[in-house]
Design an enzyme around this catalytic site. Sequence first.
Site, mmCIF file in Angstrom:
data_model
loop_
_atom_site.group_PDB
_atom_site.id
_atom_site.type_symbol
_atom_site.label_atom_id
_atom_site.label_comp_id
_atom_site.label_asym_id
_atom_site.label_seq_id
_atom_site.Cartn_x
_atom_site.Cartn_y
_atom_site.Cartn_z
ATOM 1 C CE1 TYR A 135 0.566 -22.308 3.004
ATOM 2 C CE2 TYR A 135 -0.109 -21.804 5.356
ATOM 3 C CZ TYR A 135 0.014 -21.561 4.011
ATOM 4 O OH TYR A 135 -0.380 -20.387 3.591
ATOM 5 C CG HIS A 193 5.497 -16.988 0.864
ATOM 6 N ND1 HIS A 193 5.806 -15.576 0.648
ATOM 7 C CD2 HIS A 193 4.281 -17.392 0.491
ATOM 8 C CE1 HIS A 193 4.535 -15.248 0.362
ATOM 9 N NE2 HIS A 193 3.665 -15.972 0.063
#
Length: 331
Positions: free
Chosen positions: A322, A54
């Site tokens: 993440y 992303h």
Amino acid sequence: MTRIPLLRRALAGGLMLAGLAGTPVSAEDGTTAEQTVDAMNTLWGQHPGMRANHAKGTVVEGRFTPSAEAAKLSKASVFSGAAVPVTARFSDATGLPTIADGAANANPHGLSLKFKLADGSEMDVVTNSLKYFPVATGEEFRDLLVAIAKSGKDAGKPTPAETFVASHPAAGKAGATARTPTSLARQTYNGVNAFILVDASGKRQAFRYRIVPVEGEELLGSEEAAKQAPDHLMSEIRTRLGKAPVSYKVLAQLAEPGDRTDDATQPWPEERRLVEMGTLTLTKPVADSASAEKALLFLPNALTDGIEVSDDPLIDARVQAYAVSFGRRSQ
């Protein structure tokens, strides 16, 4: 970049992989989270300062106004009555920062939210347009990425990716549940992971987020999507917000006994009750989105009293990956 066959693009379960780059990774070096990020870098290349997945996105601001019904289900302050500021990031899939917004590989589009609570703390919600996830654990997600990375044009048959999907049915189907919208303001975003609402008496209720556009969802066919300008979604949402706010209903799909909370590949039946928890109203784009994106880290376990993680193992797996990606892009 070598093109990946359509099957392997679908195998990504929404990552919709665009190509191979670099040296295939090993599933033996480092932690599972590090291996996962390494696999993403193998597939899409390394882009300094950018997310491993992303990578392309834009940041906007707004507010969340809770409903009266929300306070009955959770004691969380975010549902206590007063509107709270929200920073949101829309994104395309893959680690390619210049991917065309209308490309099939850009699905699923993501919407991540950071709520600024009255006590100075923050709460995060991470969603995307998939209706369910391709795998159930972080280890399986790593294995899927590694299998795809090892399934180039010279791979023997069956390829590692074909072997993987044969034993993981959701991996070959999840990607097809996400399509390109006419606008990021016209897409539904789903929380594929289960969380727990806790009310004032201690009653616990498993749920999944669903964020539905007030204007209604409006999707493009694949051919029409491919004809759009490369940045049409990211540019359009910023232009749209310059003219008027964009609103979404934040819903909680409530689990019933027997519904799996530990497996994100298993969507709950559509007849499950949907409770409107409030309204998300986005009001303006952030002026310097690139700087804002670099500083932002959205973590699915960044919660507040009254909302808890479930037994879904993907929540911690996502948090760890993440954090690895953030650490690397911050160097």
